[in-house]
Design a protein around this motif. Sequence first.
Motif, PDB file in Angstrom:
ATOM      1  N   GLU A 179       0.813  -1.212   0.000  1.00 16.80           N
ATOM      2  CA  GLU A 179       0.000   0.000   0.000  1.00 16.80           C
ATOM      3  C   GLU A 179       0.848   1.265   0.000  1.00 16.80           C
ATOM      4  OE1 GLU A 179      -3.712   0.060   0.117  1.00 16.80           O
ATOM      5  OE2 GLU A 179      -3.049  -1.842  -0.749  1.00 16.80           O
ATOM      6  N   THR A 180       1.913   1.285   0.802  1.00 15.24           N
ATOM      7  CA  THR A 180       2.800   2.455   0.848  1.00 15.24           C
ATOM      8  C   THR A 180       4.243   1.996   0.928  1.00 15.24           C
ATOM      9  OG1 THR A 180       2.710   2.629   3.276  1.00 15.24           O
ATOM     10  CG2 THR A 180       1.055   3.867   2.008  1.00 15.24           C
ATOM     11  N   LEU A 181       5.124   2.807   0.341  1.00 12.19           N
ATOM     12  CA  LEU A 181       6.566   2.572   0.353  1.00 12.19           C
ATOM     13  C   LEU A 181       7.240   3.839   0.859  1.00 12.19           C
ATOM     14  CD1 LEU A 181       6.796   1.072  -3.259  1.00 12.19           C
ATOM     15  CD2 LEU A 181       6.919  -0.252  -1.150  1.00 12.19           C
ATOM     16  N   ASP A 182       7.816   3.783   2.039  1.00 13.22           N
ATOM     17  CA  ASP A 182       8.498   4.948   2.610  1.00 13.22           C
ATOM     18  C   ASP A 182       9.982   4.636   2.709  1.00 13.22           C
ATOM     19  OD1 ASP A 182       6.124   6.454   3.017  1.00 13.22           O
ATOM     20  OD2 ASP A 182       5.683   5.242   4.791  1.00 13.22           O
ATOM     21  N   SER A 219       2.247  -2.582 -13.344  1.00 18.80           N
ATOM     22  CA  SER A 219       2.875  -2.461 -12.029  1.00 18.80           C
ATOM     23  C   SER A 219       2.443  -1.213 -11.244  1.00 18.80           C
ATOM     24  CB  SER A 219       4.397  -2.430 -12.201  1.00 18.80           C
ATOM     25  OG  SER A 219       5.037  -2.133 -10.984  1.00 18.80           O
ATOM     26  N   ALA A 220       1.777  -1.446 -10.121  1.00 20.72           N
ATOM     27  CA  ALA A 220       1.453  -0.342  -9.218  1.00 20.72           C
ATOM     28  C   ALA A 220       2.697   0.180  -8.529  1.00 20.72           C
ATOM     29  CB  ALA A 220       0.422  -0.812  -8.190  1.00 20.72           C
ATOM     30  N   THR A 221       3.678  -0.705  -8.319  1.00 20.83           N
ATOM     31  CA  THR A 221       4.924  -0.277  -7.677  1.00 20.83           C
ATOM     32  C   THR A 221       5.689   0.682  -8.572  1.00 20.83           C
ATOM     33  OG1 THR A 221       4.987  -2.503  -6.751  1.00 20.83           O
ATOM     34  CG2 THR A 221       6.913  -1.110  -6.393  1.00 20.83           C
ATOM     35  N   ARG A 222       5.708   0.397  -9.855  1.00 21.51           N
ATOM     36  CA  ARG A 222       6.386   1.290 -10.806  1.00 21.51           C
ATOM     37  C   ARG A 222       5.817   2.701 -10.704  1.00 21.51           C
ATOM     38  NH1 ARG A 222       5.214  -1.206 -15.800  1.00 21.51           N
ATOM     39  NH2 ARG A 222       3.327   0.061 -15.877  1.00 21.51           N
ATOM     40  N   ALA A 223       4.506   2.791 -10.682  1.00 23.53           N
ATOM     41  CA  ALA A 223       3.879   4.108 -10.569  1.00 23.53           C
ATOM     42  C   ALA A 223       4.152   4.739  -9.211  1.00 23.53           C
ATOM     43  CB  ALA A 223       2.374   3.978 -10.796  1.00 23.53           C
ATOM     44  N   ALA A 224       4.165   3.934  -8.151  1.00 22.84           N
ATOM     45  CA  ALA A 224       4.338   4.464  -6.799  1.00 22.84           C
ATOM     46  C   ALA A 224       5.698   5.101  -6.583  1.00 22.84           C
ATOM     47  CB  ALA A 224       4.116   3.348  -5.776  1.00 22.84           C
ATOM     48  N   ILE A 225       6.716   4.636  -7.310  1.00 22.94           N
ATOM     49  CA  ILE A 225       8.056   5.209  -7.125  1.00 22.94           C
ATOM     50  C   ILE A 225       8.359   6.303  -8.148  1.00 22.94           C
ATOM     51  CG2 ILE A 225       8.956   3.145  -6.018  1.00 22.94           C
ATOM     52  CD1 ILE A 225      10.330   2.408  -8.667  1.00 22.94           C
ATOM     53  N   GLY A 226       7.336   6.689  -8.909  1.00 25.94           N
ATOM     54  CA  GLY A 226       7.489   7.843  -9.790  1.00 25.94           C
ATOM     55  C   GLY A 226       7.988   7.556 -11.189  1.00 25.94           C
TER      56      GLY A 226
END
Length: 376
Positions: free
Chosen positions: A132-135, A164-171
């Motif tokens: 859900e979140t990556l800090d 990939s949702a992770t790809r989007a989450a890291i910009g």
Amino acid sequence: MSTPRTVLVVGGGAAGNAVTILLRRAGIAVDLIEAKDDWNATAGSGITLQGNALRVLRELGVWEQVEESGYGFGSVGITAPDGTVLHVQDDLRTGGDDLPATVGMQRPQLQRILIDAVRASGATVRLGTTAETLDQDAGGVRVRLSDGSEGRYDLVIAADGLGSATRAAIGVTDRPEPTGMAIWRIAAPRPAGVVRTDLAYGGPAYIAGYCPTSDTTLYAYVVEANRDRASIPAGSYADEMRRLASAYGGHWPEITAHITDPAQVNYTWFDRLLVEGSWHRGRVVLIGDAAHCCPPTLAQGAALSLEDAWVLARFLTGADDWDDALLQAYYERRIARVRPVVEASVQIGRWQLDGVRDADVPGLMARTMTMLRELP
């Protein structure tokens, strides 16, 4: 800094499973999360594995199971739409002379083999779970999962596929782009005479082909220009594929007779994706379809993903510091190999879409596959 001890792998497809197995073998603690409750154990019809994919599967320790479950062969036939064989070409053994050139498999069977290997590795697996979140900070990544739990990891490996949702989450803003083609696929019983992949060019589809996946099964496919998915009701999938396939001769009438259940027919667009510049942001790194995707015109999608896992694992297990320079070196190692495969796969389809009759398809294929014979 000592070797980081904990890795989160996001996504339990071929790339995520493979990197998990390899890192666990090196004694690194790995948590693997997969969004699907069934771990994709029943998804897909068939898969064509070239030698360079088999080479990685051997490194994973699952080659014997793959060999037993799949169907190995060493050539490809080119046919006319009526089934007349025009040419048979030996396939290049891209995995080395001690492996078959190609193995066809039922895709769920390959997934089950990899799942068993992940479980045997001792990795912690959570199904039906997403990040859900990556800090991030300089020392690692704190991840909040969809089940409400949290964990801190030295590295997050994003293997969560094309969307990939992770790809989007890291910009990373790159997104898959359609190439203009689409494919209908189905698993079916194997006619006794099908002992290799045969491809027919022309007719109502750009390509009509099949690949044996075991002693008793194959998967068949027809490729056409993509259509608005909303214009094709799911209940008509069998009718649509059967309409296209019924124009082909040879073994096709026997195959077409089994295209009856729309739930067994898969329709997808061909997409292109190649993330440029780097495949990581901080301590989150992309592998497999999250970083690159190409049309299956060279049957290299799974192979490239497996190679990513193998190369990244070698970088990680061979270094004390998992820093920006190491992850950038991984990218540079892979992009030099992945880019020409993506470009060649797209180019072959583009020539067909544009009706280029004098295109050097055999030459482009031969150059690309020769490159892949080298170790990644």
